[in-house]
Design a protein around this motif. Structure first.
Motif, PDB file in Angstrom:
ATOM      1  N   MET A  46      44.868  26.639  88.770  1.00 44.84           N
ATOM      2  CA  MET A  46      44.146  27.539  89.679  1.00 44.84           C
ATOM      3  C   MET A  46      44.991  27.911  90.888  1.00 44.84           C
ATOM      4  N   ARG A  47      44.502  28.884  91.678  1.00 46.77           N
ATOM      5  CA  ARG A  47      45.077  29.122  93.013  1.00 46.77           C
ATOM      6  C   ARG A  47      44.604  27.970  93.904  1.00 46.77           C
ATOM      7  N   ASP A  48      45.450  27.541  94.804  1.00 45.64           N
ATOM      8  CA  ASP A  48      45.078  26.368  95.608  1.00 45.64           C
ATOM      9  C   ASP A  48      43.799  26.581  96.416  1.00 45.64           C
ATOM     10  N   ASP A  49      43.576  27.830  96.859  1.00 46.84           N
ATOM     11  CA  ASP A  49      42.389  28.154  97.669  1.00 46.84           C
ATOM     12  C   ASP A  49      41.080  27.845  96.924  1.00 46.84           C
ATOM     13  N   ASP A  50      41.146  27.925  95.576  1.00 42.94           N
ATOM     14  CA  ASP A  50      39.922  27.760  94.788  1.00 42.94           C
ATOM     15  C   ASP A  50      39.658  26.312  94.382  1.00 42.94           C
TER      16      ASP A  50
HETATM   17 ZN    ZN Z   1      46.516  29.923  98.407  1.00 44.24          ZN
END
Ligand code: ZN
Ligand code: PRT
Length: 283
Positions: free
Chosen positions: A48-52
């Motif tokens: 995943m994207r780290d933000d998610d």
């Molecule tokens: Zn990010």
């Protein structure tokens, strides 16, 4: 099946994949699949994207995740931090143009601050009784002052090189971060057992990091001195040699102390010193 979310691409991906491999979890991510099954462990890896990552762990889509503590703090979602992993170290700092004189947090009163971390910044400003305007931008925050978008920035700093090359100086280190293992806190008994096994393996990976195995021949008479130099985990292993009055001594040392220990051991008569890499230490 326990599912762990890790960053698909970016700064944490390589260290995460290396850590998982180190603890015996490999996954075929050559085709950069979204979801991969580890062939050697009851675990599924979600890229995943780290933000998610805080969100998918908090809502239970994944039971575990590896992400920067900065993202966990910023998102403020309900997840448990299970273990600090010792990589991805950085801080989130306030920075201003280098020619400006910094007078303390009040400097920011009425200023515009560009950041991708508005929640952490808002908390810092509130704690210091400062009213400032927060400009949320994602990516290239460091160019905001030069571009006239903001007076200051609140961004991730690691070496400090990015700030310097953008004519900025770090004036407040607000939040310290590193990669952490997070959990939804809602694991089944089987998943808990898998998590315990993961934690046990992470612990031995941490213990063996930076350690060297050292062995040498040493006169029997020097053993008491050698034991003081090399405390080892319990005590060093000593084995008699065929040559009368000599022993073989084995121990584990921190690589930072290696040369100093070698000097001390040579001074008490150690010979034929061999230094080997340590793959795993199970305490
Ligand atoms: Zn990010
Ligand atoms: O695509 P995705 O959304 O997954 O990735 P991303 O671009 O949002 O994040 P990424 O891969 O850049 O960073 C992932 C995590 O790594 C961050 O959330 C932090 O926990 C951690 N980390 C550690 C860093 C840094 N060090 C770091 N230096 N994240 C970003 N930086 C950037 C920073 O934004 C700035 O631009 O590096 C620059 C500063 O570095 P120095 O060394 O010049 O000070």
């Amino acid at each position: 099946m326990l599912r762990i979310a890790i960053q698909a691409k970016g700064r944490l991906n390589e260290d995460c994949t290396a850590l998982l491999k180190e603890i015996g979890i490999t996954a075929d991510d050559s085709k950069r699949k979204f979801l991969a099954q580890a062939p050697d462990f009851p675990i599924e890896i979600l890229y995943m994207r780290d933000d998610d990552i805080p969100q998918v762990v908090s809502n239970g889509t994944a039971s575990l995740g590896i992400v920067g503590l900065n993202e966990v703090e910023e998102k403020g979602l309900k997840v448990e931090v299970v273990e600090k992993l010792g990589f991805g170290g950085c801080r989130i700092s306030l920075a201003i143009p280098k020619a400006e004189e910094y007078t303390g947090p009040q400097y920011f009163e009425g200023k515009r601050i560009a950041t991708s971390y508005p929640n952490i910044l808002r908390r810092f400003l509130e704690q210091n009784g400062v009213k400032a305007e927060i400009e949320v931008i994602t990516g290239s925050v460091e160019i905001a002052p030069a571009a006239g978008i903001a007076d200051a920035i609140f961004d991730i700093v690691s070496s400090g090189g990015t700030l310097i090359s953008n004519g900025l100086k770090e004036v407040e280190k607000v939040f310290f971060s590193e990669a952490v293992l997070i959990s939804s806190g809602r694991l089944t008994e089987d998943e808990k057992a898998t998590l315990d096994e993961i934690l046990f393996r992470i612990e031995s990976a941490k213990v063996s990091k930076g350690k060297k195995y050292i062995l040498m021949n040493i006169p029997e008479a020097s053993i008491p001195e050698a034991v003081k130099i090399l405390p080892a985990m319990r005590s060093p292993t000593v084995m008699p040699l065929a040559a009368e009055g000599w022993c073989s001594l084995h121990s584990v040392v921190d690589s930072k102390e290696l040369w100093d220990k070698i000097k001390q051991l040579k001074a008490i008569g150690a010979e034929g010193i061999l230094v080997l890499n340590v793959d795993k230490i199970i305490l």
